[in-house]
Design a protein around this motif. Sequence first.
Motif, PDB file in Angstrom:
ATOM      1  N   ARG A 259      -1.335 -11.865   6.440  1.00 53.62           N
ATOM      2  CA  ARG A 259      -2.784 -12.044   6.403  1.00 53.62           C
ATOM      3  C   ARG A 259      -3.495 -10.688   6.312  1.00 53.62           C
ATOM      4  O   ARG A 259      -4.568 -10.583   5.724  1.00 53.62           O
ATOM      5  N   SER A 260      -2.903  -9.653   6.878  1.00 55.54           N
ATOM      6  CA  SER A 260      -3.469  -8.312   6.746  1.00 55.54           C
ATOM      7  C   SER A 260      -3.419  -7.855   5.290  1.00 55.54           C
ATOM      8  O   SER A 260      -4.404  -7.326   4.754  1.00 55.54           O
ATOM      9  N   LEU A 261      -2.292  -8.082   4.625  1.00 57.93           N
ATOM     10  CA  LEU A 261      -2.192  -7.726   3.210  1.00 57.93           C
ATOM     11  C   LEU A 261      -3.211  -8.500   2.380  1.00 57.93           C
ATOM     12  O   LEU A 261      -3.875  -7.948   1.497  1.00 57.93           O
ATOM     13  N   VAL A 262      -3.333  -9.791   2.666  1.00 56.65           N
ATOM     14  CA  VAL A 262      -4.298 -10.621   1.939  1.00 56.65           C
ATOM     15  C   VAL A 262      -5.710 -10.094   2.123  1.00 56.65           C
ATOM     16  O   VAL A 262      -6.527 -10.107   1.199  1.00 56.65           O
ATOM     17  N   SER A 263      -6.022  -9.599   3.325  1.00 51.58           N
ATOM     18  CA  SER A 263      -7.357  -9.067   3.594  1.00 51.58           C
ATOM     19  C   SER A 263      -7.714  -7.935   2.649  1.00 51.58           C
ATOM     20  O   SER A 263      -8.882  -7.772   2.267  1.00 51.58           O
ATOM     21  N   GLY A 264      -6.738  -7.139   2.276  1.00 47.60           N
ATOM     22  CA  GLY A 264      -6.983  -6.096   1.286  1.00 47.60           C
ATOM     23  C   GLY A 264      -7.060  -6.644  -0.117  1.00 47.60           C
ATOM     24  O   GLY A 264      -7.926  -6.259  -0.916  1.00 47.60           O
ATOM     25  N   LEU A 265      -6.177  -7.580  -0.450  1.00 55.45           N
ATOM     26  CA  LEU A 265      -6.116  -8.118  -1.808  1.00 55.45           C
ATOM     27  C   LEU A 265      -7.424  -8.793  -2.215  1.00 55.45           C
ATOM     28  O   LEU A 265      -7.861  -8.663  -3.361  1.00 55.45           O
ATOM     29  N   VAL A 266      -8.053  -9.531  -1.302  1.00 59.60           N
ATOM     30  CA  VAL A 266      -9.263 -10.261  -1.676  1.00 59.60           C
ATOM     31  C   VAL A 266     -10.477  -9.336  -1.798  1.00 59.60           C
ATOM     32  O   VAL A 266     -11.557  -9.796  -2.186  1.00 59.60           O
ATOM     33  N   CYS A 267     -10.315  -8.058  -1.497  1.00 53.65           N
ATOM     34  CA  CYS A 267     -11.402  -7.092  -1.670  1.00 53.65           C
ATOM     35  C   CYS A 267     -11.316  -6.344  -3.002  1.00 53.65           C
ATOM     36  O   CYS A 267     -12.140  -5.453  -3.254  1.00 53.65           O
ATOM     37  N   LEU A 268     -10.351  -6.674  -3.830  1.00 52.08           N
ATOM     38  CA  LEU A 268     -10.173  -5.993  -5.110  1.00 52.08           C
ATOM     39  C   LEU A 268     -10.852  -6.785  -6.225  1.00 52.08           C
ATOM     40  O   LEU A 268     -10.592  -7.976  -6.396  1.00 52.08           O
ATOM     41  N   TRP A 269     -11.702  -6.113  -6.992  1.00 55.21           N
ATOM     42  CA  TRP A 269     -12.433  -6.741  -8.089  1.00 55.21           C
ATOM     43  C   TRP A 269     -12.058  -6.062  -9.403  1.00 55.21           C
ATOM     44  O   TRP A 269     -11.922  -4.841  -9.460  1.00 55.21           O
ATOM     45  N   PHE A 274     -17.511  -2.583 -13.675  1.00 48.42           N
ATOM     46  CA  PHE A 274     -17.622  -1.832 -12.427  1.00 48.42           C
ATOM     47  C   PHE A 274     -17.171  -0.385 -12.656  1.00 48.42           C
ATOM     48  O   PHE A 274     -16.482  -0.085 -13.631  1.00 48.42           O
ATOM     49  N   ILE A 275     -17.516   0.482 -11.721  1.00 48.23           N
ATOM     50  CA  ILE A 275     -17.224   1.908 -11.902  1.00 48.23           C
ATOM     51  C   ILE A 275     -15.730   2.196 -11.890  1.00 48.23           C
ATOM     52  O   ILE A 275     -15.261   3.141 -12.523  1.00 48.23           O
ATOM     53  N   THR A 276     -14.953   1.387 -11.173  1.00 46.61           N
ATOM     54  CA  THR A 276     -13.496   1.524 -11.198  1.00 46.61           C
ATOM     55  C   THR A 276     -12.881   0.135 -11.354  1.00 46.61           C
ATOM     56  O   THR A 276     -13.483  -0.872 -11.009  1.00 46.61           O
ATOM     57  N   THR A 277     -11.674   0.101 -11.886  1.00 46.78           N
ATOM     58  CA  THR A 277     -10.898  -1.133 -11.966  1.00 46.78           C
ATOM     59  C   THR A 277      -9.505  -0.844 -11.432  1.00 46.78           C
ATOM     60  O   THR A 277      -8.770  -0.077 -12.032  1.00 46.78           O
ATOM     61  N   PRO A 302      -5.421   4.042   4.681  1.00 46.16           N
ATOM     62  CA  PRO A 302      -5.278   4.859   3.465  1.00 46.16           C
ATOM     63  C   PRO A 302      -3.923   4.712   2.791  1.00 46.16           C
ATOM     64  O   PRO A 302      -3.838   4.745   1.554  1.00 46.16           O
ATOM     65  N   HIS A 303      -2.856   4.568   3.581  1.00 42.24           N
ATOM     66  CA  HIS A 303      -1.527   4.487   2.968  1.00 42.24           C
ATOM     67  C   HIS A 303      -1.287   3.127   2.321  1.00 42.24           C
ATOM     68  O   HIS A 303      -0.745   3.056   1.208  1.00 42.24           O
ATOM     69  N   LEU A 304      -1.686   2.054   2.983  1.00 43.90           N
ATOM     70  CA  LEU A 304      -1.532   0.731   2.374  1.00 43.90           C
ATOM     71  C   LEU A 304      -2.370   0.619   1.116  1.00 43.90           C
ATOM     72  O   LEU A 304      -1.927   0.070   0.094  1.00 43.90           O
ATOM     73  N   LEU A 305      -3.592   1.146   1.162  1.00 47.65           N
ATOM     74  CA  LEU A 305      -4.454   1.073  -0.018  1.00 47.65           C
ATOM     75  C   LEU A 305      -3.847   1.864  -1.171  1.00 47.65           C
ATOM     76  O   LEU A 305      -3.850   1.406  -2.325  1.00 47.65           O
ATOM     77  N   THR A 306      -3.296   3.035  -0.887  1.00 49.16           N
ATOM     78  CA  THR A 306      -2.684   3.838  -1.937  1.00 49.16           C
ATOM     79  C   THR A 306      -1.426   3.170  -2.478  1.00 49.16           C
ATOM     80  O   THR A 306      -1.162   3.209  -3.691  1.00 49.16           O
ATOM     81  N   LEU A 307      -0.642   2.533  -1.612  1.00 50.42           N
ATOM     82  CA  LEU A 307       0.515   1.775  -2.095  1.00 50.42           C
ATOM     83  C   LEU A 307       0.091   0.652  -3.026  1.00 50.42           C
ATOM     84  O   LEU A 307       0.757   0.361  -4.023  1.00 50.42           O
ATOM     85  N   MET A 308      -1.022   0.010  -2.720  1.00 44.95           N
ATOM     86  CA  MET A 308      -1.502  -1.100  -3.542  1.00 44.95           C
ATOM     87  C   MET A 308      -2.088  -0.627  -4.873  1.00 44.95           C
ATOM     88  O   MET A 308      -1.852  -1.237  -5.917  1.00 44.95           O
ATOM     89  N   LEU A 309      -2.864   0.455  -4.848  1.00 40.59           N
ATOM     90  CA  LEU A 309      -3.605   0.878  -6.031  1.00 40.59           C
ATOM     91  C   LEU A 309      -2.857   1.874  -6.900  1.00 40.59           C
ATOM     92  O   LEU A 309      -3.153   2.013  -8.088  1.00 40.59           O
ATOM     93  N   ASP A 311      -2.013   5.063  -8.896  1.00 43.30           N
ATOM     94  CA  ASP A 311      -2.834   6.124  -9.480  1.00 43.30           C
ATOM     95  C   ASP A 311      -4.329   5.814  -9.420  1.00 43.30           C
ATOM     96  O   ASP A 311      -5.155   6.734  -9.411  1.00 43.30           O
ATOM     97  N   ALA A 312      -4.681   4.519  -9.409  1.00 42.49           N
ATOM     98  CA  ALA A 312      -6.102   4.147  -9.375  1.00 42.49           C
ATOM     99  C   ALA A 312      -6.774   4.573  -8.075  1.00 42.49           C
ATOM    100  O   ALA A 312      -8.005   4.593  -7.997  1.00 42.49           O
ATOM    101  N   THR A 313      -5.997   4.927  -7.050  1.00 44.68           N
ATOM    102  CA  THR A 313      -6.595   5.394  -5.796  1.00 44.68           C
ATOM    103  C   THR A 313      -7.442   6.638  -6.035  1.00 44.68           C
ATOM    104  O   THR A 313      -8.502   6.812  -5.416  1.00 44.68           O
ATOM    105  N   VAL A 314      -7.001   7.507  -6.930  1.00 46.48           N
ATOM    106  CA  VAL A 314      -7.766   8.726  -7.220  1.00 46.48           C
ATOM    107  C   VAL A 314      -9.112   8.357  -7.822  1.00 46.48           C
ATOM    108  O   VAL A 314     -10.143   8.960  -7.493  1.00 46.48           O
ATOM    109  N   ASP A 315      -9.133   7.348  -8.715  1.00 44.16           N
ATOM    110  CA  ASP A 315     -10.407   6.910  -9.302  1.00 44.16           C
ATOM    111  C   ASP A 315     -11.356   6.397  -8.219  1.00 44.16           C
ATOM    112  O   ASP A 315     -12.562   6.658  -8.261  1.00 44.16           O
TER     113      ASP A 315
END
Length: 663
Positions: A259-269, A274-277, A302-309, A311-315
Amino acid sequence: MSSYSLDELAYDLRQSVAPDHTWVTSGWTSVRALLGTVCGVGGCFAPPYAAPDAELVIGFDVNGHRITDGASPGVAGRGLLYAGGTWRPDRIVRHGTYHRHHEGDLVSLRVQSTLTPLYGQAGFVLEVEVVNRGDRDITLDLLPRADPGGPQRVPLAEWGWVPPAPGPRATSASADGLTWQAGDVSVELVHEGLRQDVPAGGTTVFALAVHIGGVPGHGRPRDLAAESSERWRRRLAGALAGVPRLTSDIPGLEAYWRRSLVSGLVCLWDNPGFITTPFVATSGVDGGALCSYAWDTGGYAPHLLTLMLGDATVDVLESIMKVDLTRHYAIAPDGTGLGVAYAYSGWSLITLATAVSAHLGITPDLVTRLHDMAEGLDRRFTAAGPLRDYGTHHNLLEMRSAGWEHVVASPNAERAWCLDRLADLSEVTGARLPVGDLRARARDIWRAVGRELWDEDEGWFRCRYPDGHTELVQHVQAFDAMRNGACTPEMASAMLGRLRDGAFLAPYGVSGVSPEDRIHYELGDTDWSGGGAYSGEGPQLALSLWERGEADLAWQVMERLLWMGQHFPYFPQEHYCDRPAAPPSGRRVNIVAGLAGAEAILTGAAGVRFQLDGGLVVSPAALPDGGLELTGLSHRGRTVDISTASGTVTVDGRRHAAGEPIR
């Protein structure tokens, strides 16, 4: 390859204590299932389109007998009865039952609906499956009643904290009553037939779609639903490819992780406008906080988000840095600055930059620009010797009473941490920052926090106002000052003594303000003032304790949060700590900081320490209630598996001793 499938991330809605109606998002459109109905739909957002008060209600006609959806409680409730459902990242499935006599004939129906938000266009698909459980053939008419409300086009720059309000009501624009118009926004209901003959024991499926926007929708409803689900499968394949899979014999831990992972996934558009994808929204599924806030985007996972995104994390990092952070705390989907200056913005972005450095590598130029951003933010707030006066709650935690304002331990401690970390990043990248000066300033700030704000008798930090008045607030944020280097061992020991039942700890989490603080503790603001906490704060406190080697105390905090994995499809902005629930309404539906739970498990309980230069140190902590295994962590082209039960770490199939550096 994804570590989880869509089915593995499904959730039984009978267990939900979610604070509002349940939403589902495609990353392009979000839509709400009407509470207590089997087929009802209400509210839809697909920036720039907003239809907050739109509704679709389904009725049924069986051989001339009308059946409504969403029966009232009690014996008088004679309509279709809701019987539960399943939330999945790409859809909501609900089912219900109707079993009554009509003029001597038993009408017995099983109804199941599947609500799928569209991808690539604004709107949703509703599929309604009906099983005739009776012993007579029936003629079944589906009776959709759509109310478009006041749909409108809202510029991307205006999608901030509050969900868009309805615009002028739409009016009918077609003879069949299935198309409406409000200014340049059209709403269209399409279907694949509304009447079916259903034999005894037979099944039929109706499919409808609602399109919102400036041009008519396209595609058969069922094909559009299938495309949206396929897009979600691709999203999982990309976002979870490097995220490990967790197994554990600790009750509730696996569900909490998912459910923690899902919480991040549903915040991605994924909207290319949009300015980033992808665009990482703070919340967004209910149309509110569909903006990117430096605080939770960078600060909590920060680490989970970077694992998910990847290279797009830099954007994402660069997109927030483009705005003037001395005036704004967040960006709208098009990059427009929102809100006021926020005291924690610099720390949040530098925290995210350290994850970028560890996972991807970071350029000297970006480090230099981070330094310039941090210095600019420092100048924004008034100097108070080595410390800074961060102003009122407008720039800080938004408590409803005085306290934790002006010269405070946190974020002054975070400011020192930032200077020290910038020095580290400069050494790793060759950015040529004034490393000696940065470290000296950091030491001066840490010393000043202890010398000027620590109350030895109380064993806690005071906040100092410009007129010399001080407040002692037993606030959970003080533990962040400890995490960020402001405490001597003696100070930390005094603070840790307050992590106990009846003070900060409660049966279902951590309180933002300790109940022992009779001046500041209250129950109206569970976000930061007591009775609960922001959903990222409990896991981050547990992580802080694991980082300090306080494994037993860390687990005491973490185990109190595991109920959330059972009772939310995705984590809300805040939750109570004295009972397993969240506030019933308000801007609290979902939060990207829900990823902090997985972050604490990965980098705390599993002991994964990502180094700024790309190295990896893994020291699994023993857990008192069992063990966990993480398999398939991807780092710098390597695959890492971790077991806390055996204390082993495997890299590309080769076992390593715990704590051995891996380069």
